[in-house]
Structures are given as structure tokens and as C-alpha cells.
Write an enzyme that holds these catalytic residues in place. Structure first.
Site, PDB file in Angstrom:
ATOM      1  N   ILE A  12       0.845  -1.207   0.000  1.00  0.00           N
ATOM      2  CA  ILE A  12       0.000   0.000   0.000  1.00  0.00           C
ATOM      3  C   ILE A  12       0.874   1.249   0.000  1.00  0.00           C
ATOM      4  O   ILE A  12       0.580   2.233  -0.684  1.00  0.00           O
ATOM      5  CB  ILE A  12      -0.965   0.005   1.207  1.00  0.00           C
ATOM      6  CG1 ILE A  12      -1.857  -1.248   1.196  1.00  0.00           C
ATOM      7  CG2 ILE A  12      -1.835   1.268   1.190  1.00  0.00           C
ATOM      8  CD1 ILE A  12      -2.716  -1.433   2.443  1.00  0.00           C
ATOM      9  N   GLU A  46     -11.334   2.210  18.323  1.00  0.00           N
ATOM     10  CA  GLU A  46     -12.460   2.401  17.416  1.00  0.00           C
ATOM     11  C   GLU A  46     -13.522   1.314  17.615  1.00  0.00           C
ATOM     12  O   GLU A  46     -13.168   0.193  17.981  1.00  0.00           O
ATOM     13  CB  GLU A  46     -11.955   2.429  15.956  1.00  0.00           C
ATOM     14  CG  GLU A  46     -11.281   1.149  15.500  1.00  0.00           C
ATOM     15  CD  GLU A  46     -10.636   1.311  14.126  1.00  0.00           C
ATOM     16  OE1 GLU A  46      -9.859   2.272  13.908  1.00  0.00           O
ATOM     17  OE2 GLU A  46     -10.920   0.458  13.266  1.00  0.00           O
ATOM     18  N   HIS A  98     -12.728   4.408   9.651  1.00  0.00           N
ATOM     19  CA  HIS A  98     -12.030   3.227   9.132  1.00  0.00           C
ATOM     20  C   HIS A  98     -12.638   2.738   7.808  1.00  0.00           C
ATOM     21  O   HIS A  98     -13.156   1.623   7.713  1.00  0.00           O
ATOM     22  CB  HIS A  98     -12.010   2.084  10.167  1.00  0.00           C
ATOM     23  CG  HIS A  98     -10.894   1.103   9.916  1.00  0.00           C
ATOM     24  ND1 HIS A  98     -10.319   0.347  10.907  1.00  0.00           N
ATOM     25  CD2 HIS A  98     -10.245   0.753   8.780  1.00  0.00           C
ATOM     26  CE1 HIS A  98      -9.369  -0.419  10.393  1.00  0.00           C
ATOM     27  NE2 HIS A  98      -9.314  -0.186   9.099  1.00  0.00           N
ATOM     28  N   ARG A 139      -3.173   1.285  11.529  1.00  0.00           N
ATOM     29  CA  ARG A 139      -3.917   0.852  12.705  1.00  0.00           C
ATOM     30  C   ARG A 139      -3.801   1.947  13.753  1.00  0.00           C
ATOM     31  O   ARG A 139      -2.745   2.599  13.864  1.00  0.00           O
ATOM     32  CB  ARG A 139      -3.320  -0.452  13.284  1.00  0.00           C
ATOM     33  CG  ARG A 139      -3.595  -1.690  12.449  1.00  0.00           C
ATOM     34  CD  ARG A 139      -5.047  -2.146  12.613  1.00  0.00           C
ATOM     35  NE  ARG A 139      -5.308  -3.393  11.934  1.00  0.00           N
ATOM     36  CZ  ARG A 139      -5.934  -3.519  10.757  1.00  0.00           C
ATOM     37  NH1 ARG A 139      -6.338  -2.449  10.105  1.00  0.00           N
ATOM     38  NH2 ARG A 139      -6.164  -4.716  10.245  1.00  0.00           N
TER      39      ARG A 139
HETATM   40  O1  A2R Z   1       9.915  -3.140   8.123  1.00  0.00           O
HETATM   41  P1  A2R Z   1       9.879  -3.844   6.805  1.00  0.00           P
HETATM   42  O2  A2R Z   1      11.124  -3.617   6.022  1.00  0.00           O
HETATM   43  O3  A2R Z   1       9.458  -5.263   6.941  1.00  0.00           O
HETATM   44  O4  A2R Z   1       8.717  -3.098   5.981  1.00  0.00           O
HETATM   45  C1  A2R Z   1       7.355  -3.235   6.244  1.00  0.00           C
HETATM   46  C2  A2R Z   1       6.834  -2.147   7.186  1.00  0.00           C
HETATM   47  N1  A2R Z   1       6.956  -2.513   8.606  1.00  0.00           N
HETATM   48  C3  A2R Z   1       7.574  -1.732   9.513  1.00  0.00           C
HETATM   49  N2  A2R Z   1       8.185  -0.543   9.403  1.00  0.00           N
HETATM   50  C4  A2R Z   1       8.745  -0.018  10.512  1.00  0.00           C
HETATM   51  N3  A2R Z   1       8.700  -0.608  11.727  1.00  0.00           N
HETATM   52  C5  A2R Z   1       8.092  -1.812  11.889  1.00  0.00           C
HETATM   53  N4  A2R Z   1       8.057  -2.391  13.079  1.00  0.00           N
HETATM   54  C6  A2R Z   1       7.497  -2.428  10.748  1.00  0.00           C
HETATM   55  N5  A2R Z   1       6.826  -3.586  10.534  1.00  0.00           N
HETATM   56  C7  A2R Z   1       6.511  -3.620   9.227  1.00  0.00           C
HETATM   57  O5  A2R Z   1       5.449  -2.015   6.846  1.00  0.00           O
HETATM   58  C8  A2R Z   1       6.585  -2.918   4.966  1.00  0.00           C
HETATM   59  O6  A2R Z   1       7.246  -1.923   4.234  1.00  0.00           O
HETATM   60  C9  A2R Z   1       5.265  -2.345   5.453  1.00  0.00           C
HETATM   61  C10 A2R Z   1       4.095  -3.309   5.333  1.00  0.00           C
HETATM   62  O7  A2R Z   1       3.907  -3.619   3.996  1.00  0.00           O
HETATM   63  P2  A2R Z   1       3.079  -4.911   3.510  1.00  0.00           P
HETATM   64  O8  A2R Z   1       3.445  -6.080   4.340  1.00  0.00           O
HETATM   65  O9  A2R Z   1       3.213  -4.973   2.034  1.00  0.00           O
HETATM   66  O10 A2R Z   1       1.587  -4.567   3.928  1.00  0.00           O
HETATM   67  P3  A2R Z   1       0.439  -3.791   3.108  1.00  0.00           P
HETATM   68  O11 A2R Z   1      -0.284  -4.742   2.244  1.00  0.00           O
HETATM   69  O12 A2R Z   1       1.021  -2.569   2.478  1.00  0.00           O
HETATM   70  O13 A2R Z   1      -0.537  -3.393   4.298  1.00  0.00           O
HETATM   71  C11 A2R Z   1      -0.075  -2.635   5.422  1.00  0.00           C
HETATM   72  C12 A2R Z   1      -1.117  -2.469   6.492  1.00  0.00           C
HETATM   73  C13 A2R Z   1      -1.913  -3.685   6.907  1.00  0.00           C
HETATM   74  O14 A2R Z   1      -1.211  -4.561   7.734  1.00  0.00           O
HETATM   75  C14 A2R Z   1      -3.100  -3.079   7.622  1.00  0.00           C
HETATM   76  O15 A2R Z   1      -2.816  -2.858   8.972  1.00  0.00           O
HETATM   77  C15 A2R Z   1      -3.249  -1.726   6.944  1.00  0.00           C
HETATM   78  O16 A2R Z   1      -2.132  -1.607   6.058  1.00  0.00           O
HETATM   79  O17 A2R Z   1      -4.437  -1.683   6.240  1.00  0.00           O
END
Ligand code: A2R
Length: 307
Positions: free
Chosen positions: A145, A250, A268, A221
Site C-alpha cells: 500500500i 475504534e 475506518h 492501525r
Molecule cells: O519493516 P519492513 O522492512 O518489513 O517493511 C514493512 C513495514 N513494517 C515496519 N516498518 C517499521 N517498523 C516496523 N516495526 C514495521 N513492521 C513492518 O510495513 C513494509 O514496508 C510495510 C508493510 O507492507 P506490507 O506487508 O506490504 O503490507 P500492506 O499490504 O502494504 O498493508 C499494510 C497495512 C496492513 O497490515 C493493515 O494494517 C493496513 O495496512 O491496512
């Protein structure tokens, strides 16, 4: 027919496809040991006690990309697939992020009220707003996203920078420190997953770094932002504006947040269009039907990908 436990609402189209393949049970009337499949959503998930009681569970199919309300590691340990609906909502959530950003900059809510109240006729032209052109926009979480948000910002000539745990193979400037990035940003857009690793990572220090002319957008979130610190920063003016689609508790939203003029608040609705919800619903059902067909699923969460 196999037994499916339904948690939360489903659309008529989903119901029609599921009821010919499963006996559907509601939370107020089911026998735990019979349940092999669960359908749920990002908000309700499956609570740990319920998951423990479902001794024959094979699949938890989630309607939404976020799955922080399910213990995916525990599910994987038990050999249970957890699935979600990535990609099909990227553009819609990105549009919501842009909508919030532009509404903060151009004060669309204030100006709409200005016309409706008759103030335009009695007081003259509305006060000027801020231009959203040429801003430095920090994306917290440059995943599926986050990348869609960056793409959609191109027509506004944004300078895109990002923070995540790992540097990505992209041309945007990477910051390994969120506060340092916030110091350099006009806008900070949060689009990480929820859960413990991102809990309140947008804290007082980050918001003060964003500063009095800074804008915080959250489409991830509510847990990612320290809401109490955000309210204080917005009240004191140590941070300028906030555009929020998600909240800590929420659908309960603090009165203090609702009273502030420098916020734009949405219930949301990041992915909540007829078209995108239909695509998400279809994938949620496809995962369950695929499992009945051959024991596989289409879009397992990473923790369960090896099953
Ligand atoms: O940290 P990385 O390199 O794994 O990158 C992921 C990042 N991310 C974080 N960044 C900083 N600190 C953290 N603790 C952390 N944990 C994860 O968030 C990656 O760039 C991004 C998530 O991307 P995707 O897994 O592709 O998820 P998507 O489909 O973009 O959805 C994101 C979220 C969902 O989980 C829902 O909570 C919301 O959007 O609707």
C-alpha cells in the site's frame, strides 16, 4: 458439508458462495470441535481462547490485509492456515490516504461548512489554505500500500522518503530512524501493520519532529500512533494537522479529537468502497473454497506460507 464459523458480517455475495459449500455457524451457536474453517475480519480476528477451543481448525480466512487480531505464529505452529486479502485493496487505501492529506491541506471540511452555513455570503471569501504541491512526504511502511501511496503522490510532485525496518530496492530516500525522517518531512503517512512491533512507534518525539506545520496521516492501525500524545500535540500546536482513518479504541473516538479543528476523521473506511470490498470478499471466499478443493490456500500470511 464442512463447518464454517462466521465471525463478523459478510456480504450477500459471500454468503451465497459459502452456503453451498459449508454449513455456516454463528458465534452464539456452534460446537467448537466441529469447526474446520473460520471466516473473520481484521477487527475481530480470532481471540486466543476461541482459537484454542477449535481443535480441528484448518483455515482462518480474514477479510482485510491486516491480521494483527489473529495470532498467526500460534496458528502456524498448529498447522492452521491464516489467509488475508493483500493487493486487491492497495489503490483504495492509497486513495484514502491522499483524500485525508488533501483534505487537511485544502481545509475541504471547513470550506464546505463555510458554504453550507451561508458564511460565504455574509463574511466574504474563505481564508486561504495551504498548497499540497511539492511536499516532502514520509511513508512509514513502504510495502504494497505504501508504494501505491507513493505512486498516487506523483502528480503533486512530492519528494518521497520512507522508513521501514529494511531498506527497499527503490529510488526514494531511506531513513533508518523515524524521528530523523519526521524532522525532514511535511507529511508523515503511516501504513505499517499493527501489532506489538509497531505499537505507538509514532510517539511524542516523532510528532514534535514533524512539527507545527506538519501533517500526520494514519491509514494503518490506531495502535501505531500514541493517541494521547497526538491529541496533546494537536491541542498545543506542536504538530499541525492529523488525518485519521483509524483509532486506538475504534469505533470509540476521544471527544478531544472530535473537538479539534485541525483533524480530519474517517470511520475506518480505507478500503470501504463497493468495488474494493467485493474484490476482498471474493478473495476471502476463494481462499476457503480453494482449501476444500485441494488443501491449499491462495493468499496465506507470511507466517503460514511454509505450511
Ligand atoms: O519493516 P519492513 O522492512 O518489513 O517493511 C514493512 C513495514 N513494517 C515496519 N516498518 C517499521 N517498523 C516496523 N516495526 C514495521 N513492521 C513492518 O510495513 C513494509 O514496508 C510495510 C508493510 O507492507 P506490507 O506487508 O506490504 O503490507 P500492506 O499490504 O502494504 O498493508 C499494510 C497495512 C496492513 O497490515 C493493515 O494494517 C493496513 O495496512 O491496512
Amino acid at each position: 458439508m464442512p463447518d464454517l464459523l462466521q465471525i463478523g458480517g459478510i456480504t450477500d455475495a459471500m454468503q451465497a458462495r459459502l452456503e453451498v459449500a459449508f454449513t455456516i455457524h454463528q458465534l452464539d451457536n456452534f460446537e467448537p470441535e466441529k469447526i474446520t474453517h473460520v471466516i473473520t475480519n481484521g477487527h475481530d480476528g480470532v481471540n486466543p481462547d476461541l482459537m484454542t477451543s477449535l481443535t480441528n481448525l484448518k483455515v482462518i480466512s480474514g477479510y482485510g490485509v491486516g491480521y494483527d487480531a489473529v495470532d498467526a505464529n500460534e496458528a502456524a505452529r498448529r498447522g492452521i492456515y491464516v489467509t488475508h486479502t493483500p493487493n486487491v485493496l492497495n489503490e483504495e487505501v492509497a486513495t484514502t490516504a491522499l483524500l485525508l492529506m488533501l483534505t487537511c491541506y485544502r481545509e475541504a471540511l471547513r470550506d464546505d461548512a463555510y458554504v453550507r452555513s451561508g458564511a460565504w455570503e455574509t463574511k466574504g471569501n474563505a481564508p486561504l489554505t495551504r498548497s499540497a504541491e511539492n511536499q516532502t512526504v514520509g511513508i512509514l511502511g513502504l510495502g504494497r500500500i505504501g508504494q501505491a501511496i507513493a505512486n498516487k503522490l506523483a502528480p503533486w510532485n512530492a519528494n518521497i522518503v520512507y522508513h521501514s525496518r529494511n531498506k527497499k530496492d527503490v529510488s526514494y530516500t531511506y531513513y533508518d530512524n523515524l524521528t530523523t525522517m519526521a524532522l525532514d518531512c511535511d507529511v508523515l503517512i503511516c501504513i505499517t501493520p499493527g501489532g506489538p512491533s509497531t505499537n505507538k512507534i509514532v510517539n511524542k518525539e516523532v510528532m514534535e519532529a514533524l512539527g507545527p506545520t506538519g501533517t500526520l496521516i494514519n491509514v494503518s492501525r490506531g495502535s501505531v500512533v500514541d493517541e494521547a500524545a497526538m491529541i496533546e500535540a494537536l491541542q498545543m500546536g506542536t504538530m499541525g494537522w492529523a488525518g485519521l482513518d483509524v483509532f486506538e479504541a475504534e469505533p470509540s473516538v476521544p471527544q478531544a479529537l472530535r473537538d479539534l479543528p485541525n483533524t480530519v476523521l474517517l470511520p475506518h473506511v480505507g478500503s470501504a468502497t463497493v468495488e474494493t470490498r467485493a474484490a476482498m470478499g471474493a478473495l476471502t471466499v476463494d481462499n476457503l473454497l480453494q482449501h476444500l478443493k485441494d488443501g491449499n490456500v491462495i493468499s496465506a500470511v507470511p507466517e503460514c506460507a511454509h505450511l
